[in-house]
Design an enzyme around this catalytic site. Structure first.
Site, short mmCIF file in Angstrom:
data_model
loop_
_atom_site.label_atom_id
_atom_site.label_comp_id
_atom_site.label_asym_id
_atom_site.label_seq_id
_atom_site.Cartn_x
_atom_site.Cartn_y
_atom_site.Cartn_z
N GLY A 22 0.81 -1.22 0.00
CA GLY A 22 0.00 0.00 0.00
C GLY A 22 0.83 1.26 0.00
CB ILE A 27 0.49 5.70 6.37
CG1 ILE A 27 -0.45 6.66 7.12
CG2 ILE A 27 1.52 5.12 7.33
CD1 ILE A 27 -1.46 5.97 8.03
CE1 TYR A 173 -10.12 -0.87 9.90
CE2 TYR A 173 -10.74 0.17 11.97
CZ TYR A 173 -9.87 0.05 10.90
OH TYR A 173 -8.74 0.84 10.85
#
Length: 420
Positions: A22, A27, A173
């Site tokens: 990612g 980030i 989550y």
């Protein structure tokens, strides 16, 4: 690292190879750029090869930035749900750079919805990306990490806080993020002495594309930049591999490292910051702290009185009078409110049907968004004393249905507040 172990006097990531999932934006990219300034090699393992209609950056634009910062970049199309793509990217990284020294499991999926509101495909996505993706990427990288002199795995995941309050509003989550943290717990012991395995989590909300979608307009003022996590990650990754099994909070670590000025990390220095999920303070306590610091002030009269700020019915009467055709065209959504406490019940705002309407009971057409909260918090929210973002993040507001449409609520309130 094979070239410059971090136990040296002057820690550096020069010559180290980082495999970051990612890393095309947010980030992950911030950590990549921090390492690149040392002259590190960075494998950008992310999905976005073609420009996204709403999200910034691709693996190739990130690679260009990394090269310009002084590092070497290897962009690889990787969906961490696909084992074969991870294997191919790792093989390419080893062939290109001679090995892997550091793995950063940053890729993550999020849906802040309750159990009954979470579609199976969303639950699968979070489990596949957050838990399974982290586990598989770690497993595939580990044979190469074990050959490094100072190997690290760093997961962007929270401390394991078993307070039920962090499960009740977004169970799937939480399970998925805690799965990442449990990888830290297990692998740190399993590979102790060979590979350091740690977790990193922010103390406050961080401004990313995900936060933009979750928080709506103006949320950035309550956030810090990704730089704080990049600096904290750098501190961890330049420590010896004996530093393992830790659940690190960014600000806590940086304070220990001597950082004193945290305004440099703020999007809006001096503005109250939104605490992140999973940390010790409960949502109600977080809400109180934010109010104490001026984020959503409570009038002294309200604190003294047991009565609501104003009746819910009166609020809806004013809303009805404030609705215009232009307003309906701009929002195009129907909001259903399930309110508890005094003056509670079912209420609606229809900003889709011609002319619009607001009142008690069910809306004339099916609701796009259902919001559940206390009647007192509803009144405070619609009179500008409680921001929807803070109500949601602190657990005072639960949302189901069209989340993107729900985030337009803050914009709607700005226009309504002048009349309330």
């Amino acid at each position: 690292c094979r070239v410059s172990p971090s136990c040296c006097q002057n820690p550096s990531l020069a010559g180290c190879t980082l495999f970051i999932t990612g890393a095309s934006r947010g980030i992950g990219k911030a950590i990549a750029l921090k390492a690149a300034r040392d002259g590190a090699n960075v494998v950008i393992a992310a999905k976005t090869a073609e420009p996204h209609r709403s999200l910034p950056g691709t693996i190739y634009t990130a690679a260009k930035e990394i090269e310009e910062a002084g590092g070497k970049a290897l962009p690889c199309v990787v969906n961490v749900r696909e084992e074969e793509q991870i294997i191919k990217a790792v093989e390419k990284a080893v062939k290109t750079f001679g090995g892997i020294d550091i793995l950063v499991n940053n890729a993550s999926a999020i849906s802040l919805s309750g159990t009954l509101e979470t579609e199976t495909k969303k639950a699968n996505l979070m489990m596949d990306v957050n838990v399974r993706g982290t586990y598989l990427t770690s497993k595939i990288c580990l044979p190469h990490l074990r050959k490094s002199k100072n190997a690290h795995i760093l997961n962007l995941s929270p401390p394991l806080n078993m307070n039920p309050v962090w499960f009740k509003n977004h169970c799937a989550y939480t399970i998925s993020k805690y799965g990442m943290s449990m990888c830290v717990l297990g692998m740190a012991e399993e590979f102790r002495g060979e590979v350091a395995v740690n977790a990193l989590w922010p103390k406050t909300a961080i401004y990313t594309a995900a936060m933009d979608m979750l928080g709506g307009s103006g949320v950035e003022k309550q956030c810090r930049k990704t730089d704080i996590l990049a600096d904290a990650a750098y501190c961890i990754l330049t420590k010896p591999k004996t530093f393992t099994g830790n659940f690190v909070i960014d600000e806590t670590l940086l304070r220990e490292e001597g950082v004193k000025d945290f305004d440099v990390y703020a999007i809006a220095p001096g503005h109250p910051l939104l605490p992140d999920f999973f940390l010790d303070a409960e949502p109600d306590v977080i809400g109180m702290k934010l109010e104490q610091h001026g984020a959503s002030p409570v009038l002294k009269e309200e604190k003294k009185s047991t009565k609501p700020l104003s009746p819910v019915a009166e609020t809806f009467r004013v809303i009805q009078g404030a609705i215009t055709e232009d307003f309906v065209k701009a929002i195009q959504g129907v909001f259903l409110f399930e309110l508890s406490g005094d003056d509670g019940g079912t209420w609606y705002i229809d900003l889709k049907t011609k002319g619009g309407s607001a009142g008690s009971g069910k809306p004339p057409v099916k609701a796009d968004v259902v919001m559940s909260m206390s009647s007192a918090d509803f009144v405070r929210m619609f009179t500008g004393k409680l921001k929807p973002t803070m109500a949601f993040m602190s657990g005072k507001l639960r949302i189901s249905g069209n989340m993107a449409l729900a985030m337009r609520l803050e914009k709607m309130l700005v226009q309504l507040n002048s009349k309330l």
